[in-house]
Design a protein around this motif. Structure first.
Motif, mmCIF file in Angstrom:
data_model
loop_
_atom_site.group_PDB
_atom_site.id
_atom_site.type_symbol
_atom_site.label_atom_id
_atom_site.label_comp_id
_atom_site.label_asym_id
_atom_site.label_seq_id
_atom_site.Cartn_x
_atom_site.Cartn_y
_atom_site.Cartn_z
ATOM 1 N N UNK A 258 0.843 -1.200 0.000
ATOM 2 C CA UNK A 258 0.000 0.000 0.000
ATOM 3 C C UNK A 258 0.879 1.251 0.000
ATOM 4 N N UNK A 259 0.348 2.328 -0.531
ATOM 5 C CA UNK A 259 1.133 3.566 -0.614
ATOM 6 C C UNK A 259 0.503 4.668 0.228
ATOM 7 N N UNK A 260 1.320 5.526 0.815
ATOM 8 C CA UNK A 260 0.767 6.591 1.656
ATOM 9 C C UNK A 260 0.183 7.731 0.832
ATOM 10 N N UNK A 262 -3.758 8.336 -0.830
ATOM 11 C CA UNK A 262 -5.060 7.691 -1.017
ATOM 12 C C UNK A 262 -5.414 7.409 -2.476
ATOM 13 N N UNK A 265 -2.913 4.642 -3.997
ATOM 14 C CA UNK A 265 -3.034 3.297 -3.435
ATOM 15 C C UNK A 265 -4.363 2.649 -3.815
ATOM 16 N N UNK A 266 -5.408 3.442 -3.941
ATOM 17 C CA UNK A 266 -6.699 2.851 -4.286
ATOM 18 C C UNK A 266 -6.818 2.527 -5.772
ATOM 19 N N UNK B 199 -5.837 -6.652 4.065
ATOM 20 C CA UNK B 199 -6.441 -5.377 3.663
ATOM 21 C C UNK B 199 -7.659 -5.639 2.774
ATOM 22 N N UNK B 218 0.234 2.821 12.844
ATOM 23 C CA UNK B 218 1.204 3.898 12.667
ATOM 24 C C UNK B 218 1.640 3.931 11.212
ATOM 25 N N UNK B 220 0.985 4.971 7.637
ATOM 26 C CA UNK B 220 0.162 5.909 6.872
ATOM 27 C C UNK B 220 -0.399 5.276 5.606
ATOM 28 N N UNK B 221 0.358 4.358 5.012
ATOM 29 C CA UNK B 221 -0.104 3.738 3.769
ATOM 30 C C UNK B 221 -1.383 2.940 4.012
ATOM 31 N N UNK B 223 -3.594 3.538 6.351
ATOM 32 C CA UNK B 223 -4.671 4.503 6.566
ATOM 33 C C UNK B 223 -5.156 5.040 5.226
ATOM 34 N N UNK B 224 -4.222 5.321 4.327
ATOM 35 C CA UNK B 224 -4.599 5.853 3.012
ATOM 36 C C UNK B 224 -5.466 4.858 2.262
ATOM 37 N N UNK B 225 -5.167 3.596 2.444
ATOM 38 C CA UNK B 225 -5.859 2.558 1.697
ATOM 39 C C UNK B 225 -7.236 2.222 2.285
ATOM 40 N N UNK B 226 -7.334 2.217 3.615
ATOM 41 C CA UNK B 226 -8.509 1.631 4.249
ATOM 42 C C UNK B 226 -9.529 2.605 4.815
ATOM 43 N N UNK B 227 -9.105 3.830 5.128
ATOM 44 C CA UNK B 227 -10.007 4.646 5.930
ATOM 45 C C UNK B 227 -10.792 5.656 5.116
ATOM 46 N N UNK B 228 -11.932 6.054 5.672
ATOM 47 C CA UNK B 228 -12.666 7.159 5.086
ATOM 48 C C UNK B 228 -12.303 8.454 5.805
ATOM 49 N N UNK B 244 -10.108 11.389 4.680
ATOM 50 C CA UNK B 244 -8.768 10.906 4.362
ATOM 51 C C UNK B 244 -8.054 11.789 3.328
ATOM 52 N N UNK B 248 -4.408 13.811 3.957
ATOM 53 C CA UNK B 248 -3.216 13.561 3.153
ATOM 54 C C UNK B 248 -2.867 14.734 2.238
#
Ligand SMILES: Nc1ncnc2c1ncn2[C@@H]1O[C@H](COP(=O)(O)OP(=O)(O)OP(=O)(O)O)[C@@H](O)[C@H]1O
Ligand SMILES: Nc1ncnc2c1ncn2[C@@H]1O[C@H](COP(=O)(O)OP(=O)(O)OP(=O)(O)O)[C@@H](O)[C@H]1O
Ligand SMILES: [Mg+2]
Ligand SMILES: [Mg+2]
Lengths: 340, 336
Positions: A258-260, A262, A265-266, B199, B218, B220-221, B223-228, B244, B248
């Motif tokens: 996954x990438x930091x 959004x 990564x999506x 994931x 902790x 960030x990647x 969080x970027x992928x999974x969260x709203x 999100x 970012x």
């Protein structure tokens, strides 16, 4: 091309557990250059730490040769062996376990200084230790030098580990997951410090990690070797490996990360493996060890002979890859049809 | 009717330790909406686990809740304060309404019971005694997390790999279809490819089963992928909270910006990264004013004396900082 500092020739290493022999490293061939950055990446258990220990002399290969500055390490004796041990240092994976809890930071750092006769006398040792602590950013020195490891934070302890590796002005430094245990917010400062050390000492820096993004950042000017089940499956320059991977395993790893960011990564395309199970080292499949999981598996080719590292013809990458369809062109039409 | 399932209001928690009181949670407030995934991010020791433990009454004995309430709205639309629950109510809540899946799955199983028994025990403890029904549900969930249900059910915990255990725990966590699930570092210490599988499972489950997620990380990647939405935590408090994309791409707090600047991105070629200077704060004697000020590049005298409140700057985007305009200026270029 700069000079070679160390060569790994056909390194094989196994461990015995009861009656079973576990082969952990196989056919490792590499030429490490003076002053280069090189990363070993791969999943847990692929043999990274074992390889790091072999390079630093903490483990012996079961067979194969380790050549340091042109000489076979197994045949080194006396002062030339000491030279090798002094010249090749490791920064351990776990800063908690690797620092003796009953010794102060001064003890920990002065011990190798005395042993390798870098300094004589307590006063000179204090001075040298202060200098080392300053160079790894542990200042004010007075607040750290007489403390015990448990009185320091994880990041500070990791810096002590780095300072210890520097006590002997090593020519080769192996950093095993050196920043995995420290917090994101201070990770980069430790990486920067290691990069600065490399510049100053001119040493070869071997970085072991499972984090490809970190490997990319650290070794941008160097090389990455991707390991899978004890073998190197792809090796090339860092930009090649991270931007234009060739081996299906490297591609899968990169696509899974996954990438930091959004949006990135999506939208990222994920490669679906045929199986998520990693085979056991004691029950390896025939042929390419990745074939049971590989989405581009070609029957009767990939489960036949074990692929060897070679160039990929007609490719824009100079990386060496262990994948029979890619390097021989056999079955490549099949391969291509599943890629698109 | 509002769609808030969990409303966290002004929660403060201290640990009574030998050295003094550790202020691990300071006036935390946020609402968790139906079907959303909030990520709590922040460095080690920032209090992510502590505040979450209070929602399921699993804080250790040395911890004391010193302020606040957590309002939970159940399936029938009834709202009540979790902190006032009786022991029995709490036990029911823990699996049926709000489940927590812990980091380091090893210790979360009973080592001498087969996985089948673990599922049955959990169900039985909550009055669900129809074994066939429970196992049917377990099979469905194990398939969902892409495990071989028969083999998994007959295994002992030590016979499963780390990734398989973590997936089994996720399945077990949602056995009683809780509307809220808390995942504490669900993929830490797992391989990249196993992490990816988990994931994907979490994403699918959330879509299919419709529960709300709080997930602690902790990374960030992740969080970027999974969260709203994302809540950045520092020194026991939420310092920034927002969608999100806002967190970012339009960060308003210097600490969030610092985190973003310190993570390498694969998709970027040769990038510039920098660390946040200094060390994490001491929560027994935290700094005065804004707790981040000793490490902050934008800190002024005001920051050292007055603690900034969490204020809404844009729609749903809150930050606790006196100098957001400087952060806006500084974040330019981060995403080019
Ligand atoms: N002393 C030993 N005895 C038996 N097996 C061992 C020993 N040391 C390592 N192994 C095995 O060798 C394999 C490789 O281990 P190694 O520690 O080198 O992996 P690694 O790539 O560093 O993994 P990680 O990312 O988890 O640190 C593993 O299967 C491990 O269990
Ligand atoms: N039982 C305890 N007694 C005293 N202090 C504690 C206890 N548990 C946690 N703390 C302290 O409370 C603070 C918050 O800890 P917490 O575990 O909530 O952080 P976290 O954000 O989850 O960290 P991590 O990312 O390392 O899991 C830390 O300073 C920690 O040292
Ligand atoms: Mg290792
Ligand atoms: Mg935690």
């Amino acid at each position: 091309m700069s000079k070679s500092i160390m060569k790994l020739n056909n390194i094989y290493r196994s461990f015995k557990k009861g009656r079973t022999v576990i082969p952990v490293l196989k056919d490792i061939n590499m030429d490490l250059k003076e002053q280069e950055y090189i990363c070993f990446v791969g999943e847990s258990g692929c043999g990274k730490t074992t390889l790091g220990k072999i390079i630093t002399g903490l483990l012996k290969p079961s067979s194969g040769e380790l050549i340091y500055q042109g000489k076979d390490v197994a045949k080194l004796k006396g002062s030339s062996y000491t030279d090798y041990r002094r010249g090749v240092q490791i920064i351990h994976q776990d800063p908690y376990a690797s620092l003796n809890p009953t010794h102060t930071i001064f003890d920990i750092l002065s011990f190798p200084l005395y042993r390798h006769k870098v300094v004589k006398g307590r006063k000179a040792a204090r001075e040298k230790v202060s200098e080392l602590l300053t160079s790894v950013g542990l200042t004010p020195v007075a607040a750290v030098i007489d403390k015990y490891p448990h009185q320091l934070s994880g990041g500070q302890r990791q810096r002590v580990g780095i300072a210890r590796a520097l006590t002997t002005n090593p020519k080769v430094i192996v950093a095993d997951e050196s920043v995995s245990m420290v917090d994101v917010s201070i990770r980069i400062s430790i990486l920067h410090m290691m990069m600065k050390m490399r510049e100053e000492l001119g040493s070869t820096m071997i970085f072991i990690t499972h984090d490809l993004a970190l490997a990319k950042y650290f070794a941008w000017k160097g090389r990455i070797a991707v390991m899978y089940l004890g073998r190197i499956v792809e090796i090339g320059t860092t930009p090649e490996i991270t931007q234009n991977p060739q081996h299906p395993y490297t591609k899968s790893l990169l696509s899974a990360l996954p990438e930091p960011d959004p949006d990135v990564t999506r939208r990222k395309e994920k490669i679906q493996l045929r199986s998520e199970d990693i085979p056991r080292l004691t029950e390896l499949p025939p042929g390419c060890p990745f074939h049971p999981r590989c989405p581009w598996f070609v029957e009767e080719l990939c489960d036949g002979e074990i692929p060897v590292l070679a160039d990929v013809p007609d490719s824009d990458s100079n990386a060496k890859v262990a994948c029979t369809p890619l390097t021989t062109g056999k079955g490549l039409n099949l391969y291509a049809s599943t890629t698109s | 009717m509002s769609d808030v399932v969990l409303s966290v209001q002004d929660v403060s928690i201290v640990y009574h330790a030998d050295r003094g009181d550790v202020k691990a949670s300071n006036h935390i407030s946020f609402d968790l909406h139906k079907g959303e995934a909030i990520a709590l991010i922040g460095e080690s020791g920032s209090g992510k686990t502590t505040v979450s433990l209070s929602f399921v009454d699993m804080l250790p004995k040395v911890a004391e809740i010193t302020s606040g309430k957590v309002l939970f709205t159940n399936r029938d639309g009834k709202t009540s304060n979790i902190f006032e629950y009786s022991h029995e109510q709490m036990r029911d809540l823990r699996w049926k309404e709000c489940a927590m899946v812990f980091q380091g799955s090893q210790s979360s199983f009973n080592p001498v019971l087969r996985i089948r028994e673990q599922f049955l025990d959990t169900a039985r403890a909550h009055g669900w005694n129809n074994k066939e029904e429970v196992i049917a549900k377990a099979i469905e969930l194990l398939k969902f997390v892409r495990l071989d249900p028969e083999r998994t059910l007959e295994s002992y915990p030590h016979e499963l790999s780390g990734g398989m255990k973590q997936r089994t725990l996720i399945a077990l966590g949602v056995l009683l279809s809780p509307p809220v699930v808390i995942f504490d570092e669900p993929t830490t210490a797992l391989d990249i490819i196993t992490q990816r599988a988990i994931i994907d499972v979490l994403k699918e489950m959330q879509k299919e089963l419709g529960f709300s997620i709080i997930f602690i990380s902790h990374d960030l990647a992740l969080a970027a992928e999974l969260s709203t939405r994302v809540a950045t935590m520092y020194a026991g408090a939420i310092v920034e909270l927002g969608p999100v994309e806002d967190i970012f791409y339009r960060a308003l707090h210097p600490y969030t910006l610092g985190l973003l600047r310190s993570v390498p991105r694969l998709s970027q070629a040769n990038e510039e990264l920098s660390s946040i200077k200094g060390n994490p704060p001491d929560l027994i004697n935290p700094p005065s004013g804004c707790k981040f000020h000793p490490r902050c590049e934008f800190a002024s005298e005001k920051c050292a004396t007055k603690e900034p409140p969490l204020v809404e700057y844009e729609d749903n985007h809150q930050a606790a900082c006196w100098h957001t305009e400087k952060v806006i200026e500084a974040r330019k270029g981060l995403w080019d």
